[in-house]
Design a protein around this motif. Sequence first.
Motif, PDB file in Angstrom:
ATOM      1  N   TYR A 131      -0.617   4.187  -1.700  1.00  0.00           N
ATOM      2  CA  TYR A 131      -1.500   4.936  -0.993  1.00  0.00           C
ATOM      3  C   TYR A 131      -1.158   6.212   0.033  1.00  0.00           C
ATOM      4  CZ  TYR A 131      -4.635   1.199  -2.444  1.00  0.00           C
ATOM      5  OH  TYR A 131      -5.139   0.384  -3.333  1.00  0.00           O
ATOM      6  N   TYR A 149      -5.015  -2.675   6.830  1.00  0.00           N
ATOM      7  CA  TYR A 149      -4.279  -2.969   5.358  1.00  0.00           C
ATOM      8  C   TYR A 149      -2.913  -3.416   5.472  1.00  0.00           C
ATOM      9  CZ  TYR A 149      -3.129  -2.574   0.576  1.00  0.00           C
ATOM     10  OH  TYR A 149      -2.672  -2.930  -0.841  1.00  0.00           O
ATOM     11  N   TYR A 150      -2.152  -2.848   6.189  1.00  0.00           N
ATOM     12  CA  TYR A 150      -0.731  -2.926   6.656  1.00  0.00           C
ATOM     13  C   TYR A 150      -0.268  -4.273   7.169  1.00  0.00           C
ATOM     14  CZ  TYR A 150       4.073  -2.524   8.576  1.00  0.00           C
ATOM     15  OH  TYR A 150       5.415  -2.608   9.011  1.00  0.00           O
ATOM     16  N   GLY A 189       0.978  -1.248   0.042  1.00  0.00           N
ATOM     17  CA  GLY A 189      -0.134  -0.078  -0.078  1.00  0.00           C
ATOM     18  C   GLY A 189       0.896   1.246  -0.038  1.00  0.00           C
ATOM     19  N   LEU A 196      -7.753  -5.926   6.797  1.00  0.00           N
ATOM     20  CA  LEU A 196      -8.275  -4.804   6.366  1.00  0.00           C
ATOM     21  C   LEU A 196      -9.796  -5.151   6.822  1.00  0.00           C
ATOM     22  CD1 LEU A 196      -8.737  -2.076   5.294  1.00  0.00           C
ATOM     23  CD2 LEU A 196      -8.802  -3.355   2.952  1.00  0.00           C
ATOM     24  N   LEU A 248      -8.182   1.640   9.178  1.00  0.00           N
ATOM     25  CA  LEU A 248      -8.295   0.965   8.000  1.00  0.00           C
ATOM     26  C   LEU A 248      -6.752   0.714   7.603  1.00  0.00           C
ATOM     27  CD1 LEU A 248     -11.355   2.511   6.298  1.00  0.00           C
ATOM     28  CD2 LEU A 248     -11.014   0.094   7.642  1.00  0.00           C
ATOM     29  N   GLY A 249      -6.015   1.846   7.609  1.00  0.00           N
ATOM     30  CA  GLY A 249      -4.703   1.642   7.054  1.00  0.00           C
ATOM     31  C   GLY A 249      -3.644   0.641   7.949  1.00  0.00           C
TER      32      GLY A 249
END
Length: 268
Positions: A97, A137-138, A94, A142, A133-134
């Motif tokens: 982003y 995702y990491y 990501g 998520l 959310l980040g």
Amino acid sequence: MVHSNLVISLATTSVAVTTMILAGLPLEAIPLFIVFAATMFVYTVNRFTDLDEDEQNVPRRAAFAKRYGAGWLAVGVGLYLGAIVAAVALGLPGAVYLGLPLVVALAYSYGGIKRVFLVKNCFVGGAWAGIPLGVGYYYGQLLALEILFLAGYVFAMITIAAVIFDIKDIEGDREAGVSTVPNVFGPRVTRIGSLVATATVAIAVVIVVFETALAQAFLVVLAMNGYVTAYTPFARADRGPLFYGFVVDGEHVFLAALVCLLEWGGFL
């Protein structure tokens, strides 16, 4: 610390810490640094784009920006670029982003979002909800229930805080033609509405925790609802930056500190 955006950057980083601990994820320096750097960059840029409004609403902050802003902007840009370089060099998922903070800053300052009733508040809440959310995702989590719950909670509580924040900007927002809850309904109704909203979120938290597979440890977030309930009655237009920039913005620092203490004490 308030005018330089150190407090607000610590607040967003605290959201990431709370998310990692409650979701059972390992604390890592890189994602925390990225959150801190992105916040410093976005909020420092915003100090310049909102300089005219701040001269009316928060003159001391505007004076700080004029005197020291260039240096802090350099720090913000340097940290942000450093976060991007680190993410790319480490091949983090990501990394692309990391351009979103710049998009958010430009959209908020120049996209006309601030002039639409309640949209500004929800936009800020949505931006902060991106932190859990980040984190999810990491770590490849998520869509985990814990991550989605915290994203929704952060969205709701930051939106409420953003509405309360507008109390201090009533005069400046009216002159700028910006419709906010405080300058449409008045500070008293805003405080009452915020208390009702905070209580509603608390009830929703209890229902979600007991009706889903979430661990009861997530009830710890109710401590922040109590914190918000405690400061809301004191929100007035004559309160200074220390109230809004330290007490109000410190709500997530308070929650993260509590979560860390409970985790280290073996209570979570």
